[in-house]
Design an enzyme around this catalytic site. Structure first.
Site, PDB file in Angstrom:
ATOM      1  N   HIS A  63      -0.849  -4.785  -2.255  1.00 52.37           N
ATOM      2  CA  HIS A  63      -0.928  -4.000  -3.496  1.00 52.37           C
ATOM      3  C   HIS A  63      -2.373  -3.601  -3.779  1.00 52.37           C
ATOM      4  O   HIS A  63      -2.647  -2.445  -4.116  1.00 52.37           O
ATOM      5  CB  HIS A  63      -0.346  -4.836  -4.640  1.00 52.37           C
ATOM      6  CG  HIS A  63      -0.219  -4.123  -5.928  1.00 52.37           C
ATOM      7  ND1 HIS A  63      -0.969  -4.470  -7.033  1.00 52.37           N
ATOM      8  CD2 HIS A  63       0.580  -3.091  -6.317  1.00 52.37           C
ATOM      9  CE1 HIS A  63      -0.629  -3.677  -8.044  1.00 52.37           C
ATOM     10  NE2 HIS A  63       0.307  -2.835  -7.641  1.00 52.37           N
ATOM     11  N   ASP A 105       2.991   0.039  -7.115  1.00 53.99           N
ATOM     12  CA  ASP A 105       3.649  -0.968  -7.946  1.00 53.99           C
ATOM     13  C   ASP A 105       5.091  -1.191  -7.499  1.00 53.99           C
ATOM     14  O   ASP A 105       5.572  -2.327  -7.461  1.00 53.99           O
ATOM     15  CB  ASP A 105       3.606  -0.554  -9.415  1.00 53.99           C
ATOM     16  CG  ASP A 105       2.214  -0.628 -10.025  1.00 53.99           C
ATOM     17  OD1 ASP A 105       1.272  -1.067  -9.337  1.00 53.99           O
ATOM     18  OD2 ASP A 105       2.075  -0.238 -11.198  1.00 53.99           O
TER      19      ASP A 105
END
Length: 138
Positions: A63, A105
């Protein structure tokens, strides 16, 4: 620095994409995302260093790398468009930067859901000072 990040998250509340990310995590894991992952391991939360401690921490590493590839906006600010369709997270909107943030996300939330069996409470509120190994490249 981590205390400041917690305060920032609390002040943001339901505004901004951090709450959206938390909503995605909740849908994919069934747990309250932001508080469960914000300081998990060496990469979840603000910053990161060392080697990921487990598959859950690796989700955060990936991420962070994804955010590093986003150009044109601050990945931690702004609000993007997304929806849940048949259990899937679908990113939308016209802004390519915010859409890229949403995709980062979305992938992380799916990763958390797929790796819930590696989540270890001993890595909650983990200190970055304990992340001593050399960092990996994205």
């Amino acid at each position: 620095m981590r205390i400041l990040w917690i305060v920032a998250v609390c002040l943001i509340g339901a505004e901004g994409h951090l709450s959206q990310f938390g909503d995605m995590i909740n849908k994919k894991t069934g747990i309250f995302g932001i508080m469960s992952y914000i300081y998990y391991g060496c990469y979840c939360g603000w910053g990161g260093k060392g080697k990921p401690l487990d598959a859950t921490d690796r989700c955060c590493f990936v991420h962070d790398c994804c955010y590093g590839r986003v150009n044109g906006c601050d990945p931690k600010m702004g609000t993007y468009s997304y929806s849940f369709q048949n259990g899937d997270i679908v990113c939308g909107g016209d802004d390519p930067c915010l859409r890229a943030v949403c995709e980062c996300d979305r992938v992380a939330a799916i990763c958390f859901g797929e790796n819930m069996n590696t989540y270890d409470k001993k890595y909650m509120l983990y200190s970055l000072f304990d992340c001593k190994e050399e960092s990996e490249q994205c």
